[in-house]
Scaffold this motif. Structure first.
Motif, mmCIF file in Angstrom:
data_model
loop_
_atom_site.group_PDB
_atom_site.id
_atom_site.type_symbol
_atom_site.label_atom_id
_atom_site.label_comp_id
_atom_site.label_asym_id
_atom_site.label_seq_id
_atom_site.Cartn_x
_atom_site.Cartn_y
_atom_site.Cartn_z
ATOM 1 N N HIS A 1 -8.661 6.711 -2.729
ATOM 2 C CA HIS A 1 -8.014 7.133 -3.691
ATOM 3 C C HIS A 1 -8.886 7.540 -4.965
ATOM 4 C CE1 HIS A 1 -4.282 6.877 -1.084
ATOM 5 N NE2 HIS A 1 -4.798 5.661 -0.749
ATOM 6 N N LEU B 1 0.453 5.754 -7.588
ATOM 7 C CA LEU B 1 -0.425 7.119 -7.429
ATOM 8 C C LEU B 1 0.401 8.504 -7.583
ATOM 9 C CD1 LEU B 1 -3.041 6.211 -4.706
ATOM 10 C CD2 LEU B 1 -3.147 5.963 -7.158
ATOM 11 N N LEU C 1 1.553 1.457 -3.878
ATOM 12 C CA LEU C 1 0.461 1.957 -4.651
ATOM 13 C C LEU C 1 0.635 3.491 -4.376
ATOM 14 C CD1 LEU C 1 -2.199 1.810 -5.814
ATOM 15 C CD2 LEU C 1 -3.348 1.768 -3.530
ATOM 16 N N VAL C 2 0.628 4.034 -3.050
ATOM 17 C CA VAL C 2 0.701 5.567 -2.909
ATOM 18 C C VAL C 2 1.833 5.961 -3.454
ATOM 19 C CG1 VAL C 2 0.398 7.113 -0.982
ATOM 20 C CG2 VAL C 2 -0.926 4.986 -0.924
ATOM 21 N N GLU D 1 -3.100 2.753 -14.630
ATOM 22 C CA GLU D 1 -4.531 2.446 -13.967
ATOM 23 C C GLU D 1 -4.320 1.107 -13.141
ATOM 24 O OE1 GLU D 1 -7.794 3.743 -12.946
ATOM 25 O OE2 GLU D 1 -7.185 4.653 -15.004
ATOM 26 N N ARG E 1 0.620 9.163 -11.195
ATOM 27 C CA ARG E 1 -0.739 9.924 -11.518
ATOM 28 C C ARG E 1 -0.651 11.230 -11.196
ATOM 29 N NH1 ARG E 1 -5.081 5.826 -12.388
ATOM 30 N NH2 ARG E 1 -6.412 7.230 -11.121
ATOM 31 N N GLU E 2 -0.057 11.795 -9.947
ATOM 32 C CA GLU E 2 -0.217 12.890 -9.563
ATOM 33 C C GLU E 2 0.817 13.875 -10.242
ATOM 34 O OE1 GLU E 2 0.683 12.713 -5.475
ATOM 35 O OE2 GLU E 2 -1.157 11.572 -5.028
ATOM 36 N N LYS F 1 9.307 4.368 -6.405
ATOM 37 C CA LYS F 1 8.975 4.940 -7.499
ATOM 38 C C LYS F 1 9.995 4.865 -8.549
ATOM 39 C CE LYS F 1 6.976 9.269 -8.920
ATOM 40 N NZ LYS F 1 8.012 10.165 -9.433
ATOM 41 N N TYR G 1 0.741 -1.505 0.058
ATOM 42 C CA TYR G 1 0.056 -0.059 -0.072
ATOM 43 C C TYR G 1 0.704 1.324 0.066
ATOM 44 C CZ TYR G 1 -3.041 3.625 1.553
ATOM 45 O OH TYR G 1 -3.713 5.116 1.666
ATOM 46 N N LEU H 1 -10.161 5.265 -7.038
ATOM 47 C CA LEU H 1 -10.033 4.441 -7.883
ATOM 48 C C LEU H 1 -11.142 3.573 -8.243
ATOM 49 C CD1 LEU H 1 -6.542 3.206 -6.505
ATOM 50 C CD2 LEU H 1 -6.922 4.717 -8.089
#
Length: 383
Positions: A65, A28, A23-24, A47, A31-32, A333, A19, A67
Motif C-alpha cells: 500500500h 487508506l 486499515l484498507v 499516516e 487517504r484515497e 470508516k 487489515y 506506506l
C-alpha cells in the motif's frame, strides 16, 4: 485548506479485521478521498504506523500500500511524540496491557472490543483515560450498518409505537479446519486465549440494544460449545475450550424483551448473516446488514392457522422495503471519521471506554448466567 498530518499507531493490522476494515477500508480509504475535512479549513491526513510482532508481515502490507512506517517495538512507538493516536485490534488477551501503556503515554485511544478480559480491567482503562485527559473510543460498527441505520430512522420517526420485542439471529457455519480452512482464527475457540462467542458478540449486542432501544437491565443466557474439536492454522487438532454459540434473553429499560441467538455452528437460512426483527404496537421491521423491511399496523395481513391446508401467502412479499434515502459509507470508516473529528475538532462522541466497559460487563454476566442457570440483573456502571 491546511493539511494536518496525523500519525496513527495501528496495532493488529496483520489480522483479518484490522487489515480489511480498519486499515484498507477506513484509514487508506480516507487517504484515497484526500483526507478528512474538519469543516474549518483543515484536512486531516492520516499516516498509519503499522505495529505488530511479525516484521515481515508488516513490511509486506506496507509495500503493498505504499506506506513508510513499520515497527515491532510498541514501547518505542508509544514514546514517539509524533504519534497522536493508538489503535488496537490485537487478540483480546493482549489488548488491556497495550491500551494501558498507550493511555499512560498520553495517546488518544481507539480500540476494538472487548476492551479488557473483565469488567474491572475495562473500568480501570476508562478511569485511566479520564484521569490522563486523552480522548477514547471503542468500535461500534454494527450501528453504522445501512440496515440498522434505516431501522434507527424508523425508531426516531415513531414508526413502531411501543416496542414490544427484538429478535436477533447472528451467525454462520465456521469450518472446523480439518477438510476446509476455518474462516476465523483458532484462538477464537480457546477460552485461555480470550476466545468465545459471548466475549466476542455480547459487547456488540449491548451497544446495539443500548443505542437503539434502551439500557440492558437483565440477562439470561445459555452458552454452548457445540463443536468440541477443531483444527488450527497448521492443520493440528485442538480442543475447543470456548463457547461457539450463545442464546440470550435481555430485558431492556421500558420493558422491551430482546432475544438474540449467536452461533458459529449454524447454517444460514436467512437473507443476511445478521437480522433483527423488531415488533411494536404500531408496526414491525426486519433489518440486516444492508436491507430493512417494514410492515405497518394498517397493512398487516390476517394469517389464520390451519395445518390442514397448504400456505398460499408469500409472507416476505407482504413487507415494504425501507429506502436508502442516502449513501451509506463503510461503517468502520464512518466511525473512524467521527472519532478523528472528536479528537481534532472537539465533535461530540459517546462510544467511549465506559461504553466499552458496559459491553464487557454484559459478556461477563452472560457467562455467569450460563454457568449458574439464572437471570442476572445488570447494574448500571459509572466512573
Amino acid at each position: 485548506m491546511t493539511r494536518k498530518t496525523v500519525r496513527i499507531a495501528m496495532n493488529g493490522v496483520t489480522g483479518r479485521m484490522g487489515y480489511r476494515q480498519h486499515l484498507v477500508r477506513s484509514i487508506l480509504a480516507l487517504r484515497e478521498q484526500g483526507g478528512l475535512d474538519l469543516g474549518d479549513g483543515t484536512v486531516l491526513w492520516p499516516e498509519p504506523v503499522l505495529v505488530g510482532r511479525r516484521e515481515h508481515a508488516l513490511r509486506e502490507i506496507a509495500e503493498r500500500h505504499g506506506l513508510d512506517h513499520v515497527c515491532t517495538d510498541l514501547d518505542a512507538v508509544l514514546a514517539d511524540p509524533a504519534v497522536d493516536v493508538y489503535f488496537d485490534s490485537q487478540v483480546t488477551s493482549a489488548r488491556e496491557e497495550a491500551l494501558t501503556k498507550a493511555i499512560a503515554a498520553g495517546k488518544h485511544i481507539y480500540t476494538e472490543k472487548p476492551t479488557a478480559a473483565g469488567l474491572d480491567g475495562a473500568l480501570a482503562l476508562a478511569r485511566l483515560a479520564r484521569d490522563r485527559g486523552v480522548r477514547h473510543g471503542v468500535v461500534q460498527d454494527k450501528i453504522f450498518l445501512p440496515g440498522l441505520r434505516k431501522l434507527k430512522r424508523l425508531i426516531d420517526g415513531g414508526f413502531f409505537g411501543r416496542v414490544l420485542s427484538v429478535r436477533g439471529e447472528f451467525g454462520y457455519w465456521v469450518f472446523e479446519g480439518d477438510w476446509q480452512p476455518a474462516q476465523r482464527p483458532s484462538w477464537n475457540y480457546r477460552a485461555e486465549d480470550g476466545g468465545g462467542i459471548v466475549v466476542d458478540m455480547f459487547p456488540h449486542w449491548e451497544y446495539v440494544l443500548h443505542e437503539l432501544f434502551g439500557r440492558v437491565r437483565s440477562v439470561q443466557a445459555l452458552a454452548a460449545t457445540h463443536i468440541p474439536q477443531r483444527w488450527d492454522e497448521q492443520g493440528k487438532p485442538y480442543d475447543a475450550t470456548a463457547d461457539d454459540a450463545a442464546y440470550g434473553i435481555f430485558e431492556l429499560e421500558g420493558g422491551t424483551i430482546a432475544q438474540i441467538n449467536s452461533s458459529w455452528a449454524v447454517r444460514v437460512h436467512r437473507d443476511e448473516l445478521v437480522e433483527f426483527q423488531v415488533d411494536g404496537t404500531e408496526g414491525s421491521a426486519v433489518a440486516g446488514l444492508r436491507r430493512c423491511r417494514a410492515q405497518h399496523r394498517g397493512a398487516t395481513p390476517k394469517p389464520v392457522w390451519n395445518p390442514d391446508l397448504p400456505v398460499t401467502e408469500v409472507f416476505r412479499d407482504q413487507w415494504q422495503e425501507v429506502p436508502d434515502n442516502a449513501e451509506f459509507d463503510n461503517g468502520f470508516k464512518a466511525q473512524w471519521e467521527l472519532f478523528l473529528k472528536h479528537v481534532y475538532a472537539d465533535a461530540p462522541y459517546h462510544g467511549d471506554l465506559l461504553a466499552g466497559a458496559r459491553g464487557v460487563q454484559l459478556a461477563e454476566l452472560g457467562l455467569k448466567s450460563s454457568v449458574e442457570g439464572r437471570r442476572i440483573v445488570v447494574p448500571e456502571i459509572a466512573l
